[in-house]
Design a protein around this motif. Sequence first.
Motif, PDB file in Angstrom:
ATOM      1  N   GLY A 208      -5.444  11.920 -20.247  1.00 51.25           N
ATOM      2  CA  GLY A 208      -6.462  11.407 -21.159  1.00 51.25           C
ATOM      3  C   GLY A 208      -7.113  12.468 -22.020  1.00 51.25           C
ATOM      4  N   LEU A 209      -6.913  13.742 -21.672  1.00 53.27           N
ATOM      5  CA  LEU A 209      -7.486  14.839 -22.454  1.00 53.27           C
ATOM      6  C   LEU A 209      -6.466  15.499 -23.366  1.00 53.27           C
ATOM      7  CD1 LEU A 209      -9.697  16.657 -19.774  1.00 53.27           C
ATOM      8  CD2 LEU A 209     -10.356  14.860 -21.389  1.00 53.27           C
ATOM      9  N   LEU A 210      -5.226  15.076 -23.280  1.00 55.86           N
ATOM     10  CA  LEU A 210      -4.168  15.682 -24.090  1.00 55.86           C
ATOM     11  C   LEU A 210      -4.504  15.489 -25.570  1.00 55.86           C
ATOM     12  CD1 LEU A 210      -1.545  17.170 -23.380  1.00 55.86           C
ATOM     13  CD2 LEU A 210      -0.325  15.005 -23.668  1.00 55.86           C
ATOM     14  N   ASP A 211      -4.586  16.591 -26.299  1.00 55.79           N
ATOM     15  CA  ASP A 211      -5.103  16.500 -27.672  1.00 55.79           C
ATOM     16  C   ASP A 211      -4.454  17.530 -28.589  1.00 55.79           C
ATOM     17  OD1 ASP A 211      -6.760  15.529 -29.714  1.00 55.79           O
ATOM     18  OD2 ASP A 211      -8.344  16.986 -29.254  1.00 55.79           O
ATOM     19  N   PRO A 212      -3.133  17.563 -28.666  1.00 57.52           N
ATOM     20  CA  PRO A 212      -2.491  18.557 -29.540  1.00 57.52           C
ATOM     21  C   PRO A 212      -2.783  18.258 -31.007  1.00 57.52           C
ATOM     22  CG  PRO A 212      -0.863  17.007 -28.717  1.00 57.52           C
ATOM     23  CD  PRO A 212      -2.142  16.719 -27.987  1.00 57.52           C
ATOM     24  N   GLU A 213      -3.061  19.284 -31.767  1.00 61.34           N
ATOM     25  CA  GLU A 213      -3.370  19.092 -33.182  1.00 61.34           C
ATOM     26  C   GLU A 213      -2.215  18.434 -33.919  1.00 61.34           C
ATOM     27  OE1 GLU A 213      -5.105  21.677 -36.985  1.00 61.34           O
ATOM     28  OE2 GLU A 213      -4.697  22.647 -35.048  1.00 61.34           O
ATOM     29  N   SER A 214      -0.984  18.684 -33.482  1.00 55.22           N
ATOM     30  CA  SER A 214       0.192  18.133 -34.145  1.00 55.22           C
ATOM     31  C   SER A 214       0.258  16.620 -34.075  1.00 55.22           C
ATOM     32  CB  SER A 214       1.464  18.724 -33.519  1.00 55.22           C
ATOM     33  OG  SER A 214       1.529  18.405 -32.138  1.00 55.22           O
ATOM     34  N   LYS A 215      -0.484  16.012 -33.121  1.00 53.69           N
ATOM     35  CA  LYS A 215      -0.454  14.556 -32.960  1.00 53.69           C
ATOM     36  C   LYS A 215      -1.673  13.859 -33.565  1.00 53.69           C
ATOM     37  CE  LYS A 215       3.409  14.620 -30.640  1.00 53.69           C
ATOM     38  NZ  LYS A 215       3.494  14.305 -29.212  1.00 53.69           N
ATOM     39  N   ARG A 216      -2.574  14.604 -34.176  1.00 52.79           N
ATOM     40  CA  ARG A 216      -3.821  13.995 -34.671  1.00 52.79           C
ATOM     41  C   ARG A 216      -3.644  13.324 -36.030  1.00 52.79           C
ATOM     42  NH1 ARG A 216      -7.624  19.242 -33.456  1.00 52.79           N
ATOM     43  NH2 ARG A 216      -7.356  19.273 -31.175  1.00 52.79           N
ATOM     44  N   GLU A 217      -2.648  13.711 -36.796  1.00 53.13           N
ATOM     45  CA  GLU A 217      -2.395  13.128 -38.116  1.00 53.13           C
ATOM     46  C   GLU A 217      -3.636  13.146 -38.992  1.00 53.13           C
ATOM     47  OE1 GLU A 217      -0.820   9.263 -37.175  1.00 53.13           O
ATOM     48  OE2 GLU A 217       1.211  10.062 -36.941  1.00 53.13           O
ATOM     49  N   GLY A 218      -4.281  14.292 -39.030  1.00 49.89           N
ATOM     50  CA  GLY A 218      -5.444  14.461 -39.888  1.00 49.89           C
ATOM     51  C   GLY A 218      -6.755  14.017 -39.287  1.00 49.89           C
ATOM     52  N   ALA A 219      -6.749  13.536 -38.067  1.00 44.48           N
ATOM     53  CA  ALA A 219      -7.984  13.097 -37.417  1.00 44.48           C
ATOM     54  C   ALA A 219      -8.659  14.263 -36.709  1.00 44.48           C
ATOM     55  CB  ALA A 219      -7.686  11.976 -36.423  1.00 44.48           C
ATOM     56  N   SER A 220      -9.868  14.006 -36.282  1.00 43.46           N
ATOM     57  CA  SER A 220     -10.672  15.016 -35.593  1.00 43.46           C
ATOM     58  C   SER A 220     -10.103  15.301 -34.207  1.00 43.46           C
ATOM     59  CB  SER A 220     -12.102  14.496 -35.431  1.00 43.46           C
ATOM     60  OG  SER A 220     -12.133  13.418 -34.486  1.00 43.46           O
ATOM     61  N   PRO A 221     -10.564  16.376 -33.564  1.00 44.67           N
ATOM     62  CA  PRO A 221     -10.300  16.522 -32.133  1.00 44.67           C
ATOM     63  C   PRO A 221     -10.879  15.338 -31.363  1.00 44.67           C
ATOM     64  CG  PRO A 221     -11.113  18.583 -33.060  1.00 44.67           C
ATOM     65  CD  PRO A 221     -11.288  17.532 -34.127  1.00 44.67           C
ATOM     66  N   LEU A 222     -10.414  15.157 -30.142  1.00 46.34           N
ATOM     67  CA  LEU A 222     -10.839  14.046 -29.309  1.00 46.34           C
ATOM     68  C   LEU A 222     -12.348  14.075 -29.091  1.00 46.34           C
ATOM     69  CD1 LEU A 222      -9.483  11.716 -27.656  1.00 46.34           C
ATOM     70  CD2 LEU A 222      -9.649  13.235 -25.667  1.00 46.34           C
ATOM     71  N   GLN A 223     -12.990  12.915 -29.243  1.00 46.07           N
ATOM     72  CA  GLN A 223     -14.411  12.754 -28.978  1.00 46.07           C
ATOM     73  C   GLN A 223     -14.599  11.766 -27.821  1.00 46.07           C
ATOM     74  OE1 GLN A 223     -16.885  12.133 -32.510  1.00 46.07           O
ATOM     75  NE2 GLN A 223     -15.132  12.676 -33.817  1.00 46.07           N
ATOM     76  N   CYS A 224     -15.762  11.825 -27.200  1.00 42.01           N
ATOM     77  CA  CYS A 224     -16.036  10.942 -26.066  1.00 42.01           C
ATOM     78  C   CYS A 224     -17.483  10.463 -26.120  1.00 42.01           C
ATOM     79  CB  CYS A 224     -15.795  11.682 -24.745  1.00 42.01           C
ATOM     80  SG  CYS A 224     -16.129  10.702 -23.253  1.00 42.01           S
ATOM     81  N   VAL A 225     -17.666   9.191 -25.814  1.00 42.08           N
ATOM     82  CA  VAL A 225     -18.996   8.604 -25.657  1.00 42.08           C
ATOM     83  C   VAL A 225     -19.072   7.951 -24.288  1.00 42.08           C
ATOM     84  CG1 VAL A 225     -20.426   6.654 -26.370  1.00 42.08           C
ATOM     85  CG2 VAL A 225     -19.612   8.263 -28.072  1.00 42.08           C
TER      86      VAL A 225
END
Length: 423
Positions: A208-225
Amino acid sequence: MVHGTVGVGEDGGDLMTELRVLRQDEWNQWYGTLIRAFGGVLESPEEMELYGALTEADRSIGVWDGDECVGTAGAFGFRVTVPGGAEVPAAGVTMVSVAATHRRRGVLTSMMRRQLDDVRSWGEPLALLTASEPAIYGRFGYGAATFQVNAEIDTSRVRLSVPDGTEDVRLRYAAPADALDVCEAVYARLVPGRPGMLARRPGWERLGLLDPESKREGASPLQCVLARRDGEVTGYARFRVRPGWGNEGPSGTVVLADLAGLDPATEAALWRFLFDIDLTTRLTARGRPVDEAWQYQVSDIRRCRPGLRDALYVRPVDVGAALAARTYQAPVDVVFEVEDAFCPWNEGRWRLSGDAKGASCERTSDAADLALSVRELGAAYLGGVSLSSLGAAGRVRQVRPGALAEASVAFGSDVAPWLPHGF
């Protein structure tokens, strides 16, 4: 270490290859074969590290042609929730590939054969998988048992009505890694309540924390609420925001990664938050439960563009143990005539007797009430696919009048089965 040989190719040429359990020091080459089969695009270092850590080498096999790895298949040791809330041991079939140079030569069949033999020897009554190509796995007895909803919600025009108690929920941002433990505690409380959910073993929380920049497609880093009621964390949402601007102003997109809530008010508060994030006009959600409440709270479902897709495929490896492991929402006493050429130990007649308290399933010589293949049993097993629908499709044959309706009601689930993440 047990060795096997994959036999003669369909073209008549000799194909002498070795099928054996993976050695840990072979993982890089084995995984490289898998990556190439799925297009050859390299994963990020963090993805490689995670999947290397999660791979269970002693439950993984490879086919080798000399020094070259030409086939891969793995099986994670999972526990999956079934109707009634029990967590049943299951093999999560994964990382299956055959090199393009060795297709149509029996490599895949040999791995499926060995794998199901192994799963049976491990005492796991179920095998599970997600299929890149669904047409492949039906012949090995896997049936589509869960489905998921994908949505593209126009949040500039769609509004959400929320249930009583939503205003009591408080939301706060949290760093995803810092909030991991409380998020996992919420997830663990939800697992018994929905068939198809996987009880996460140590290490899987990192997915659930996997957040490679290559997979964001222009989106921000992962955020959590995090959501709280009366001081207790009752839910969370993990997401990214992809900024966008047009002639009419901001047009950003919220990309939902994961959302879970312990009660309807918490879920509604989290969805409302995602709808209302500043400078965004769209919310993208993938892989959500087909019965999730937000679909009935929106002002215009058509502008949410919901789409249905298959998700988890289920295969009973031990029919008797699998059917006895779940409960049934109505009393049932039915004899199945099961066809299973690939796992012949399942073939024959089985009497299932059960209700909401428990069940038994034993071999019998009594006359059959219903006839079907193990694939249809797998599809209906989690309660999301109706035996009556399979009967209408010609996949289940009724021998005793009324048996199909009785069994179909019993096999159902009040909550739609759902696979929360891939593997």
